[in-house]
Design a protein around this motif. Structure first.
Motif, PDB file in Angstrom:
ATOM      1  N   GLY A 523      11.998  42.287   5.793  1.00  0.00           N
ATOM      2  CA  GLY A 523      11.795  42.336   7.241  1.00  0.00           C
ATOM      3  C   GLY A 523      11.044  43.561   7.705  1.00  0.00           C
ATOM      4  O   GLY A 523      11.196  43.994   8.850  1.00  0.00           O
ATOM      5  N   GLU A 524      10.220  44.137   6.837  1.00  0.00           N
ATOM      6  CA  GLU A 524       9.485  45.358   7.138  1.00  0.00           C
ATOM      7  C   GLU A 524       8.000  45.165   6.860  1.00  0.00           C
ATOM      8  O   GLU A 524       7.608  44.295   6.073  1.00  0.00           O
ATOM      9  CB  GLU A 524      10.003  46.516   6.273  1.00  0.00           C
ATOM     10  N   GLN A 525       7.178  46.000   7.480  1.00  0.00           N
ATOM     11  CA  GLN A 525       5.746  45.971   7.219  1.00  0.00           C
ATOM     12  C   GLN A 525       5.385  46.771   5.973  1.00  0.00           C
ATOM     13  O   GLN A 525       4.386  46.522   5.325  1.00  0.00           O
ATOM     14  CB  GLN A 525       4.975  46.528   8.423  1.00  0.00           C
ATOM     15  N   ARG A 526       6.226  47.750   5.657  1.00  0.00           N
ATOM     16  CA  ARG A 526       6.005  48.580   4.468  1.00  0.00           C
ATOM     17  C   ARG A 526       7.345  48.753   3.768  1.00  0.00           C
ATOM     18  O   ARG A 526       8.394  48.477   4.339  1.00  0.00           O
ATOM     19  CB  ARG A 526       5.437  49.951   4.862  1.00  0.00           C
ATOM     20  N   GLY A 527       7.284  49.236   2.527  1.00  0.00           N
ATOM     21  CA  GLY A 527       8.523  49.407   1.803  1.00  0.00           C
ATOM     22  C   GLY A 527       8.353  50.313   0.613  1.00  0.00           C
ATOM     23  O   GLY A 527       7.281  50.889   0.384  1.00  0.00           O
ATOM     24  N   PRO A 528       9.417  50.472  -0.182  1.00  0.00           N
ATOM     25  CA  PRO A 528       9.357  51.345  -1.353  1.00  0.00           C
ATOM     26  C   PRO A 528       8.599  50.677  -2.488  1.00  0.00           C
ATOM     27  O   PRO A 528       8.220  49.497  -2.401  1.00  0.00           O
ATOM     28  CB  PRO A 528      10.842  51.503  -1.710  1.00  0.00           C
ATOM     29  N   ARG A 529       8.382  51.411  -3.554  1.00  0.00           N
ATOM     30  CA  ARG A 529       7.811  50.816  -4.766  1.00  0.00           C
ATOM     31  C   ARG A 529       8.744  49.685  -5.201  1.00  0.00           C
ATOM     32  O   ARG A 529       9.934  49.906  -5.460  1.00  0.00           O
ATOM     33  CB  ARG A 529       7.692  51.883  -5.848  1.00  0.00           C
ATOM     34  N   PHE A 530       8.209  48.484  -5.273  1.00  0.00           N
ATOM     35  CA  PHE A 530       9.073  47.316  -5.433  1.00  0.00           C
ATOM     36  C   PHE A 530       9.816  47.328  -6.766  1.00  0.00           C
ATOM     37  O   PHE A 530      10.975  46.902  -6.847  1.00  0.00           O
ATOM     38  CB  PHE A 530       8.254  46.016  -5.301  1.00  0.00           C
ATOM     39  N   GLY A 531       9.173  47.827  -7.825  1.00  0.00           N
ATOM     40  CA  GLY A 531       9.837  47.878  -9.117  1.00  0.00           C
ATOM     41  C   GLY A 531      11.055  48.778  -9.093  1.00  0.00           C
ATOM     42  O   GLY A 531      12.106  48.442  -9.670  1.00  0.00           O
ATOM     43  N   SER A 532      10.955  49.938  -8.412  1.00  0.00           N
ATOM     44  CA  SER A 532      12.094  50.853  -8.309  1.00  0.00           C
ATOM     45  C   SER A 532      13.220  50.211  -7.516  1.00  0.00           C
ATOM     46  O   SER A 532      14.403  50.321  -7.872  1.00  0.00           O
ATOM     47  CB  SER A 532      11.655  52.160  -7.638  1.00  0.00           C
ATOM     48  N   PHE A 533      12.851  49.535  -6.449  1.00  0.00           N
ATOM     49  CA  PHE A 533      13.858  48.864  -5.634  1.00  0.00           C
ATOM     50  C   PHE A 533      14.605  47.801  -6.446  1.00  0.00           C
ATOM     51  O   PHE A 533      15.839  47.756  -6.468  1.00  0.00           O
ATOM     52  CB  PHE A 533      13.184  48.234  -4.410  1.00  0.00           C
ATOM     53  N   ALA A 534      13.869  46.940  -7.128  1.00  0.00           N
ATOM     54  CA  ALA A 534      14.488  45.847  -7.873  1.00  0.00           C
ATOM     55  C   ALA A 534      15.311  46.362  -9.050  1.00  0.00           C
ATOM     56  O   ALA A 534      16.345  45.780  -9.402  1.00  0.00           O
ATOM     57  CB  ALA A 534      13.425  44.870  -8.365  1.00  0.00           C
TER      58      ALA A 534
END
Length: 573
Positions: A523-534
């Motif tokens: 629900g955001e336009q930007r976010g963290p590095r997706f690999g780190s998040f997952a």
């Protein structure tokens, strides 16, 4: 600061382009001109306790401390330094602040010195000025500033300013010659640099003087009861108008450095001239731009707009606030809640890079100035060779998908990535977890906007879920990130043939791929590095999140939350 000053560090300080060192070098030059007559260097900040202290007040102390630390390194602590926080609490209360309880009760005390106005907040502080002074000191002490507090009421009443006040009476005509050209015709007719405290009413009076007797050290005026009164200029019976007061204080205390907001800039020559008239040497100045609220209006203590000190510290670390003060002090900045996450993450980024820098670049790194030359080691989690710094943006998104209402839930996910990590081993991260939960609850969650995936996006998300499912259960952040790239690279809508190193056989991946993931899943336009998040959230949990997006549950759940917050029926019912 450390007592050891490596030659390499001192040499770097002498050429550092960081603004605190530029100001500190001016102070060194000032000392050299004074031919060794200074026993110490005095830094001063001013505070007007007409309202509760705001972040701008803290900023003056933080920034002045940064210059002081830079000066100490340049001079290798060969000359003592002091920081004096001076409160103008003898000023008359010219208007009632909008953010006090029961404003009507304060009306009889208009124009009285702030230390004679009753405390509207209750508690043990005997006056409005005393309460606001205490609020300032409480925060400065919490942050660990090395300072001395000074009250104008105490300085005037105790006689600490008597000598300069008698000098002002002696130099009355010279002071008036400086002041009158700065005033309008009507104000010129009634102006006096001395403001008597009325024996009849206790108010600070803005009245013309009938006589100034330099030999006796007295002034004569007509009081509010219509009777002519003669008062000594000493002993707290009289105070100076704010412009002469600035210069007189500099002369009386031999101040070497003071910074102030841009709204004082045009008056600086007046302050300097009066200081010189009264036998002092004008200090070095530093003029900073003003802080604005979210609407672009100047932050005001009396209006209570903009962020308070306590509000920032509810959602973020003191270090992030200090970073916000360090950066571009001569540029106007909006000071509101949206500034917090970026400040937190930039601080973590600067802290993470400090240990890898040489002396020159360390002195240009904000964390050197924030921590007085001794920044702490950054905290990382994970296995050796794949350690990660957890930033605020990642935590906010982890809170979102985990529905974490307390930090134990969030720590459960963090331990999955780093089993040995805990609040005890990582206290900085533990603080950050608490801040992220509060900030997400109050600001992020209400503003989220989830998107329903279109057909192409549904195909992309399903492909990503399959790719994640094919990874080993213990895949690290780098492996997950590579899998995310590979999925985007194979889908025409997200291919980027202009990216560095891209070939027809192996195209790059456009930012739109990651923006799609953030928009639909977070629900955001930007976010963290997706690999780190997952990696931290977990591969099975990330796949379950994708499934909720594909089923429409993410959108429906958020719509229900927004409706409940607004007191409306659930649109799904």
């Amino acid at each position: 600061m450390t007592n050891l000053y490596p030659a390499e560090l001192v040499a770097a300080a002498n050429v550092s382009a960081a603004w605190p060192f530029e100001e500190a070098r001016k102070l060194v030059a000032r000392l050299n001109k004074r031919a060794g007559d200074k026993k110490e260097v005095l830094f001063e900040t001013g505070y007007g306790p007409s309202g509760l202290p705001h972040i701008g007040t803290f900023g003056e102390v933080a920034r002045t401390t940064m210059v002081r630390n830079a000066f100490r390194l340049l001079t290798e602590d060969r000359i003592p330094t002091r920081l004096l926080c001076f409160s103008d609490d003898m000023d008359g209360m010219r208007k009632i602040p909008e953010n006090v309880p029961d404003p009507e009760a304060l009306k009889p005390y208009l124009q009285m010195p702030l230390t004679r106005v009753p405390n509207p907040f209750g508690g043990d502080y005997k006056s409005f000025g005393d309460h606001n002074n205490a609020m300032l000191r409480r925060f400065l002490d919490t942050f660990g500033f090395d300072y001395e507090f000074a009250s104008a009421t105490e300085y005037y009443a105790s006689g600490k300013l008597d000598a300069v006040l008698l000098k002002a009476a002696e130099k009355y005509d010279e002071i008036m010659a400086v002041m009158l050209p700065t005033l309008g015709e009507e104000r010129q007719a009634t102006y006096s640099p001395f403001l008597p405290i009325s024996p009849a009413s206790g108010r600070v009076l803005y009245v013309p003087l009938k006589d100034v007797n330099a030999k006796a050290g007295t002034i004569t005026f007509t009081d509010e009861d219509g009777v002519d009164k003669t008062l000594p200029v000493t002993g707290g019976k009289v105070k100076l108008q704010w412009k002469p007061d600035f210069g007189a204080r500099w002369a009386a205390l031999d101040v070497d450095f003071e910074m102030f907001g841009k709204d004082h800039q045009t008056n600086a020559p007046v302050y300097d001239a009066i200081c010189e008239i009264l036998g002092g040497t004008a200090p070095e100045h530093y003029v900073y731009e003003l802080f604005l609220d979210q609407h672009g209006q100047k932050i005001s203590k009396s209006k209570g707009n903009g962020l308070t000190i306590d509000e920032w510290l509810t959602y973020a670390t003191p270090e992030s606030l200090a970073l916000y003060m360090y950066q571009s002090p001569r540029s106007a900045k909006k000071l509101h809640f949206d500034a917090i996450p970026r400040a937190v993450d930039e601080y973590l980024q600067f802290l993470g890079g400090f240990g890898r820098q040489d002396a020159k670049n360390q002195l240009g790194n904000p964390v050197w100035h924030i921590h007085g030359g001794n920044p702490p080691a950054p905290e990382t989690i994970g296995q050796e060779g794949a350690r990660t710094t957890i930033n605020f943006a990642l935590l906010l998104n982890l809170v979102a998908v985990a529905n974490a209402e307390n930090k134990d839930v969030l720590w459960g996910f963090l331990r999955r990535h780093a089993p040995d990590a805990s609040p005890q081993t990582h206290p900085q991260l533990d603080r950050l977890v608490e801040y992220a939960i509060r900030y997400f609850r109050d600001f992020v969650k209400p503003a989220k906007q989830y998107s329903v995936p279109d057909d192409a996006e549904r195909t992309a998300l399903a492909t990503l879920s399959d790719a994640l499912g094919a990874l080993p259960a213990d895949a690290d952040a780098a492996a997950i990130q590579e899998a995310v790239y590979d999925v985007g690279r194979a889908l025409p809508p997200y291919q980027d043939f202009k990216a560095k190193g891209a070939t027809p056989e192996r195209p790059g991946v456009s930012l739109e791929w990651f923006n799609t993931l953030y928009r639909i899943l977070l629900g955001e336009q930007r976010g963290p590095r997706f690999g780190s998040f997952a990696a931290i959230y977990g591969i099975p949990e990330t796949r379950a999140l994708i499934a909720k997006a594909l089923s429409g549950d993410l959108v429906r759940e958020h719509e229900a939350f927004v409706a409940a917050r607004q007191g409306k029926p659930n649109p799904a019912n």
